[in-house]
Design an enzyme around this catalytic site. Structure first.
Site, mmCIF file in Angstrom:
data_model
loop_
_atom_site.group_PDB
_atom_site.id
_atom_site.type_symbol
_atom_site.label_atom_id
_atom_site.label_comp_id
_atom_site.label_asym_id
_atom_site.label_seq_id
_atom_site.Cartn_x
_atom_site.Cartn_y
_atom_site.Cartn_z
ATOM 1 N N HIS A 117 -7.867 -5.275 -1.071
ATOM 2 C CA HIS A 117 -6.625 -4.667 -0.587
ATOM 3 C C HIS A 117 -5.938 -5.531 0.466
ATOM 4 O O HIS A 117 -4.745 -5.410 0.688
ATOM 5 C CB HIS A 117 -6.926 -3.289 -0.005
ATOM 6 C CG HIS A 117 -5.730 -2.420 0.154
ATOM 7 N ND1 HIS A 117 -5.020 -1.910 -0.915
ATOM 8 C CD2 HIS A 117 -5.100 -1.963 1.268
ATOM 9 C CE1 HIS A 117 -4.012 -1.175 -0.467
ATOM 10 N NE2 HIS A 117 -4.032 -1.190 0.846
ATOM 11 N N SER A 127 0.842 -1.189 0.000
ATOM 12 C CA SER A 127 0.000 0.000 0.000
ATOM 13 C C SER A 127 0.888 1.254 0.000
ATOM 14 O O SER A 127 1.655 1.455 -0.943
ATOM 15 C CB SER A 127 -0.956 -0.042 1.194
ATOM 16 O OG SER A 127 -1.999 0.879 1.040
#
Length: 556
Positions: free
Chosen positions: A528, A410
């Site tokens: 994610h 991320s």
């Protein structure tokens, strides 16, 4: 995705989403029967839920149903739901005039009276509003000043406790009467510590249980409600406690703990005797004494000392210059990298590897000033810090370029992508997980407008310049011998758009002059990271380890 039990444990509000998208739908389950109630509430992504004392209703956050295209995951608001009533009739109680990127969370005192809404403006800036739930209609009053700081308020029947970085980079704790909670009425309970960050507090039996971050690890201490230290709470080893759990009038308090070689466990402390006991623990099917942690530091480009920890077998030769080494970093959003347990990392260490965790600027390990030193125009500090740790590992003969890999996810994926394009000669391999790579267009996709306070916006001329200076996608140069790279993404990622990973991998593959592979791994039916089933996590880590073994020449 998340869950909140009612005070009596009879009902459970929970969120579930398809394929790890995190676009949760709220359901309510009867815990005794295992059956779901007919109440179903959509658009409750990352919801915050606060139950009434009787468990007949709750306050919660959701997103509007009439949002324009592109704004479906913005303008979060607070509603009230009564069990058994059509959710379409739920009353809006807070946020009718909220800004696009306002992110409110809701909590309530244990007696069900004082309702608190925190509105997060950015990572490090928030506001707090208070309402008396016994009154109708609900009337919220702002209790924090017009100041760009963080305020986290915990409400009890007779007192508010405010954790803030106002005038205290490492945070301080104040108390206030909920009936007279204006800033001028606050009283200082715990002033800013000279070196440690006050990370969290819980009040039980009129005692304050506080968690501090000391040298990028947790330490626990108990205080009176007047701020007098009562005692330190011993931890099994250097590790991490994320917070306490207790009833305000309970007889004991609980906390979770883990470390690099200690699986997650829950401990309890009896207030009558101060006896600490292990309440529950994940299984430990390995010899923890076979592992060691070595703390070191590297000087960054501007001279700042950057701490890092090496996790290794006790018999490892740390000056052999030949250890396969995995360097991990994040450095952003006020997130602190503390000692965490990971079987995947232990697997790498068992194969003779060394895992290194770096505490870079942009994180929260040393307070708000440390965070601010790695955001916006200062973001390059984060990348310089990462480079300094990599160079220090090589200088100290822990490893060498041919046996060094880097990893981040991320915002940490952005870190790795920046390292690949700024100093590719320092390492052999990189795992770039669900990354941001195009920093000139990032804010146009999914929920990325929420990150403008952290990164800046290319629509601002000054911010455009510093974003362009480090944007990894725009720094790729044809004919450069890039290291081996594994870029990972997932089809249902609703935080970081998969386009970042795809275009970065494609551009690297076109540009590289080395023979090392540029790989793109796309997970189907996942997002994610939250909600990823164990089977998919195992599959991803198996691929990561195969990549590391092949590129770092690990054969054990």
């Amino acid at each position: 995705d998340w869950y909140y039990p009612s005070p009596d444990g009879r009902l459970l509000a929970y969120g579930a989403s398809v394929d790890g998208s995190e676009d949760s739908v709220l359901g309510i389950r009867n815990v005794d029967t295992g059956a779901d109630l007919p109440d179903v509430i959509p658009r409750t992504r990352h919801a915050s839920v606060a139950w009434s004392k009787l468990g007949d209703r709750f306050f919660y956050t959701r997103y509007p149903s009439d949002a324009p295209a592109g704004e479906e995951r913005y303008r979060r608001r607070v509603f009230m739901h009564v069990i058994g009533r059509d959710p379409a009739l739920d009353a809006l109680v807070f946020g009718s005039d909220s800004a696009l990127t306002d992110h409110p969370n809701v909590s309530i005192s244990e007696d069900g009276r004082w309702l608190v809404v925190h509105v997060h403006k950015s990572w490090g800036v928030s506001e707090a509003y208070l309402a008396d739930a016994a009154q109708s209609p609900l009337t919220f009053r702002r209790i924090t000043p017009e100041s760009p700081h963080s305020y986290e308020v915990t409400a009890h029947a007779d007192a508010l406790y405010i954790l803030t970085n106002e005038g205290a980079s490492r945070f301080a704790l104040y108390g206030a009467d909920p009936k007279a909670a204006a800033r001028e009425n606050w009283r200082l309970i715990l002033p800013e510590h000279e070196s440690d960050v006050l990370a969290h507090v819980t009040v039980c039996q009129r005692q304050i249980f506080a968690g501090f971050m000391h040298a990028a690890a947790s330490r626990l201490e108990r205080f009176s409600v007047d701020g007098a230290s009562l005692d330190a709470i011993a931890l099994p080893t250097v590790g991490t406690c994320d917070g306490f759990s207790a009833l305000a009038d309970g007889a004991e308090i609980f906390w979770g703990f883990e470390s690099f070689a200690s699986p997650p466990a829950v401990y309890s402390l009896a207030l009558s005797s101060s006896e600490i006991r292990l309440w529950q623990s994940a299984s430990r099917d390995f010899d923890a004494s076979a592992y060691a942690v070595t703390a070191r530091g590297a000087h960054s480009k501007d001279g700042t000392l950057i701490p890092y920890q090496l996790v290794h077998r006790r018999d490892a030769k740390l000056d052999s210059a030949d250890n396969p080494t995995l360097l991990y970093g994040y450095g952003g959003f006020n997130v602190s990298l503390l000692p965490r347990f990971s079987r995947a990392n232990l697997c790498f260490i068992e194969q003779g590897g060394i895992y290194v965790q770096a505490n870079l600027r942009g994180g929260g390990e040393f307070g708000e000033a440390w965070h601010e030193a790695g955001q916006l125009a200062a973001k390059q500090n984060t990348f310089d810090d990462f480079r300094a740790v990599a160079e220090d590992l090589i200088r100290a003969r822990v490893t060498r370029t041919e046996r060094l890999a880097i990893h981040g996810r991320s915002n940490g994926g952005l870190l790795v992508a920046a390292a690949i394009t700024q100093y590719p000669e320092l390492f052999r391999a990189a795992i770039c997980g669900v990354p941001l790579t195009d920093m000139l267009r990032y804010e146009r996709f999914l929920i990325a407008k929420l990150w403008i306070p952290e990164y800046g916006s290319s629509s601002d001329r000054e911010q455009f310049e510093f974003l362009r200076a480090y944007s990894p996608y725009h720094r790729i140069r044809n004919g450069t011998p890039y290291p081996a790279v594994l870029v990972t993404t997932a089809e249902s990622d609703t935080r970081v758009a998969p386009l970042h990973a795809r275009k970065f991998a494609a551009a690297l593959g076109w540009a590289t002059a080395s023979s090392w592979p540029i790989l793109l791994r796309t997970e189907l039916h996942a997002g994610h990271g939250a909600g990823t089933p164990v089977s998919k996590s195992v599959s991803e880590w198996a691929d990561i380890h195969a990549f590391l073994c092949a590129t770092l020449d690990v054969h054990r």
